[in-house]
Design a protein around this motif. Structure first.
Motif, PDB file in Angstrom:
ATOM      1  N   GLY A  59       0.816  -1.204   0.000  1.00 35.40           N
ATOM      2  CA  GLY A  59       0.000   0.000   0.000  1.00 35.40           C
ATOM      3  C   GLY A  59       0.853   1.260   0.000  1.00 35.40           C
ATOM      4  N   TYR A  60       0.311   2.288   0.580  1.00 38.60           N
ATOM      5  CA  TYR A  60       0.971   3.591   0.659  1.00 38.60           C
ATOM      6  C   TYR A  60       1.525   3.811   2.062  1.00 38.60           C
ATOM      7  N   VAL A  61       2.574   4.599   2.158  1.00 40.10           N
ATOM      8  CA  VAL A  61       3.122   4.959   3.458  1.00 40.10           C
ATOM      9  C   VAL A  61       2.172   5.920   4.167  1.00 40.10           C
ATOM     10  N   ASP A  62       1.751   6.986   3.464  1.00 41.30           N
ATOM     11  CA  ASP A  62       0.810   7.959   4.028  1.00 41.30           C
ATOM     12  C   ASP A  62       0.107   8.644   2.865  1.00 41.30           C
ATOM     13  N   TYR A  63      -0.949   8.027   2.372  1.00 43.33           N
ATOM     14  CA  TYR A  63      -1.636   8.525   1.177  1.00 43.33           C
ATOM     15  C   TYR A  63      -2.084   9.972   1.344  1.00 43.33           C
ATOM     16  N   VAL A  64      -2.778  10.269   2.410  1.00 40.61           N
ATOM     17  CA  VAL A  64      -3.287  11.624   2.619  1.00 40.61           C
ATOM     18  C   VAL A  64      -2.139  12.602   2.842  1.00 40.61           C
ATOM     19  N   GLY A  65      -1.108  12.192   3.566  1.00 37.63           N
ATOM     20  CA  GLY A  65       0.052  13.048   3.798  1.00 37.63           C
ATOM     21  C   GLY A  65       0.809  13.384   2.519  1.00 37.63           C
ATOM     22  N   ASP A  66       0.683  12.547   1.510  1.00 38.99           N
ATOM     23  CA  ASP A  66       1.336  12.783   0.218  1.00 38.99           C
ATOM     24  C   ASP A  66       0.400  13.464  -0.773  1.00 38.99           C
ATOM     25  N   GLU A  67      -0.539  14.223  -0.263  1.00 44.89           N
ATOM     26  CA  GLU A  67      -1.526  14.890  -1.118  1.00 44.89           C
ATOM     27  C   GLU A  67      -0.875  15.677  -2.244  1.00 44.89           C
ATOM     28  N   HIS A  68       0.192  16.418  -1.946  1.00 43.41           N
ATOM     29  CA  HIS A  68       0.832  17.240  -2.985  1.00 43.41           C
ATOM     30  C   HIS A  68       1.337  16.382  -4.146  1.00 43.41           C
ATOM     31  N   VAL A  69       1.809  15.194  -3.866  1.00 43.21           N
ATOM     32  CA  VAL A  69       2.293  14.286  -4.920  1.00 43.21           C
ATOM     33  C   VAL A  69       1.114  13.803  -5.773  1.00 43.21           C
ATOM     34  N   HIS A  70       0.030  13.413  -5.117  1.00 45.80           N
ATOM     35  CA  HIS A  70      -1.139  12.918  -5.849  1.00 45.80           C
ATOM     36  C   HIS A  70      -1.783  14.027  -6.688  1.00 45.80           C
ATOM     37  N   ARG A  71      -1.800  15.235  -6.166  1.00 45.11           N
ATOM     38  CA  ARG A  71      -2.353  16.360  -6.936  1.00 45.11           C
ATOM     39  C   ARG A  71      -1.463  16.702  -8.136  1.00 45.11           C
ATOM     40  N   ARG A  72      -0.161  16.668  -7.929  1.00 52.61           N
ATOM     41  CA  ARG A  72       0.751  16.932  -9.050  1.00 52.61           C
ATOM     42  C   ARG A  72       0.542  15.896 -10.152  1.00 52.61           C
ATOM     43  N   ASN A  73       0.442  14.628  -9.765  1.00 45.00           N
ATOM     44  CA  ASN A  73       0.205  13.568 -10.745  1.00 45.00           C
ATOM     45  C   ASN A  73      -1.153  13.749 -11.420  1.00 45.00           C
ATOM     46  N   ALA A  74      -2.153  14.140 -10.648  1.00 46.93           N
ATOM     47  CA  ALA A  74      -3.488  14.359 -11.212  1.00 46.93           C
ATOM     48  C   ALA A  74      -3.447  15.469 -12.257  1.00 46.93           C
ATOM     49  N   ARG A  75      -2.781  16.573 -11.961  1.00 48.39           N
ATOM     50  CA  ARG A  75      -2.689  17.682 -12.925  1.00 48.39           C
ATOM     51  C   ARG A  75      -1.941  17.247 -14.192  1.00 48.39           C
ATOM     52  N   ARG A  76      -0.923  16.421 -14.027  1.00 49.86           N
ATOM     53  CA  ARG A  76      -0.174  15.910 -15.186  1.00 49.86           C
ATOM     54  C   ARG A  76      -1.080  15.038 -16.052  1.00 49.86           C
ATOM     55  N   HIS A  77      -1.810  14.118 -15.426  1.00 46.46           N
ATOM     56  CA  HIS A  77      -2.730  13.251 -16.172  1.00 46.46           C
ATOM     57  C   HIS A  77      -3.827  14.064 -16.851  1.00 46.46           C
ATOM     58  N   LEU A  78      -4.387  15.021 -16.132  1.00 42.02           N
ATOM     59  CA  LEU A  78      -5.448  15.841 -16.709  1.00 42.02           C
ATOM     60  C   LEU A  78      -4.932  16.702 -17.849  1.00 42.02           C
ATOM     61  N   GLY A  79      -3.685  17.137 -17.766  1.00 38.47           N
ATOM     62  CA  GLY A  79      -3.080  17.895 -18.866  1.00 38.47           C
ATOM     63  C   GLY A  79      -2.989  17.052 -20.129  1.00 38.47           C
ATOM     64  N   ARG A  80      -2.593  15.797 -19.974  1.00 41.47           N
ATOM     65  CA  ARG A  80      -2.537  14.885 -21.126  1.00 41.47           C
ATOM     66  C   ARG A  80      -3.939  14.615 -21.662  1.00 41.47           C
ATOM     67  N   LEU A  81      -4.878  14.436 -20.746  1.00 45.87           N
ATOM     68  CA  LEU A  81      -6.246  14.154 -21.139  1.00 45.87           C
ATOM     69  C   LEU A  81      -6.854  15.339 -21.888  1.00 45.87           C
ATOM     70  N   ARG A  82      -6.503  16.549 -21.484  1.00 51.11           N
ATOM     71  CA  ARG A  82      -7.031  17.755 -22.122  1.00 51.11           C
ATOM     72  C   ARG A  82      -6.763  17.746 -23.625  1.00 51.11           C
ATOM     73  N   GLY A  83      -5.623  17.181 -24.032  1.00 48.19           N
ATOM     74  CA  GLY A  83      -5.305  17.113 -25.456  1.00 48.19           C
ATOM     75  C   GLY A  83      -6.116  16.072 -26.209  1.00 48.19           C
ATOM     76  N   LEU A  84      -6.766  15.176 -25.482  1.00 44.32           N
ATOM     77  CA  LEU A  84      -7.532  14.098 -26.108  1.00 44.32           C
ATOM     78  C   LEU A  84      -9.038  14.287 -26.016  1.00 44.32           C
ATOM     79  N   HIS A  85      -9.481  14.984 -24.977  1.00 38.81           N
ATOM     80  CA  HIS A  85     -10.922  15.091 -24.717  1.00 38.81           C
ATOM     81  C   HIS A  85     -11.200  16.388 -23.978  1.00 38.81           C
ATOM     82  N   PRO A  86     -12.143  17.187 -24.439  1.00 33.98           N
ATOM     83  CA  PRO A  86     -12.475  18.418 -23.707  1.00 33.98           C
ATOM     84  C   PRO A  86     -13.168  18.077 -22.389  1.00 33.98           C
ATOM     85  N   PRO A  87     -13.098  18.970 -21.401  1.00 34.47           N
ATOM     86  CA  PRO A  87     -13.793  18.697 -20.147  1.00 34.47           C
ATOM     87  C   PRO A  87     -15.257  18.365 -20.390  1.00 34.47           C
TER      88      PRO A  87
END
Length: 153
Positions: A59-87
């Motif tokens: 599992g994760y060491v501290d999922y909630v404590g690593d919020e900044h990492v998960h948000r950064r990854n989310a923004r990266r994924h959403l940036g890629r998705l933006r090029g494929l599909h509009p919101p």
């Protein structure tokens, strides 16, 4: 063998074994899917509170404590998705604490998620006013109403 949820083909082959689970690959479109889904209680036991807080292996060491990492990854994924599909309409399978859903909502998506972990569902609902369900069958989805289904892990 059930038909492929992506293309409807009934032709597939076992591709990958992970622990005691097999993943099959559709011969037509290549979709990789879990072959024989575990029941709800087995799934919930895999993703209990310990999975998100370093008590169990895998599992994760501290999922909630690593919020900044998960948000950064989310923004990266959403940036890629933006090029494929509009919101539009986004459904996330495995939403955990809702970080990707919250980022997607701020980027203009209409979001809803599925999460089996009760502690993570509470986190998402309390912090971000997100409504999560614990089973895909509990989401009311009119046919062709979803633009993107996001499998988190």
């Amino acid at each position: 063998m059930p038909s492929c949820p992506s293309c409807g083909s009934r032709q597939s082959h076992r591709a990958i074994e992970v622990g005691s689970y097999w993943y099959s690959s559709c011969d037509q479109c290549g979709l990789l899917r879990l072959d024989s889904l575990p029941d709800a209680s087995a799934i919930a036991s895999l993703y209990d509170a310990d999975y998100f807080a370093a008590v169990s292996s895998g599992g994760y060491v501290d999922y909630v404590g690593d919020e900044h990492v998960h948000r950064r990854n989310a923004r990266r994924h959403l940036g890629r998705l933006r090029g494929l599909h509009p919101p539009g309409t986004l459904r996330e399978v495995g939403s955990a604490a809702g970080f990707l859903l919250d980022e997607a909502r701020h980027a203009g998506w209409e979001v809803r998620g599925i999460e089996v972990s009760e502690p993570m569902t509470r986190e998402a609902e309390e912090r971000f006013v997100l409504q999560l369900v614990d089973d895909v069958s509990r989401i009311d989805l009119p046919r062709a109403s979803v633009g993107v289904v996001w499998p988190t892990r």
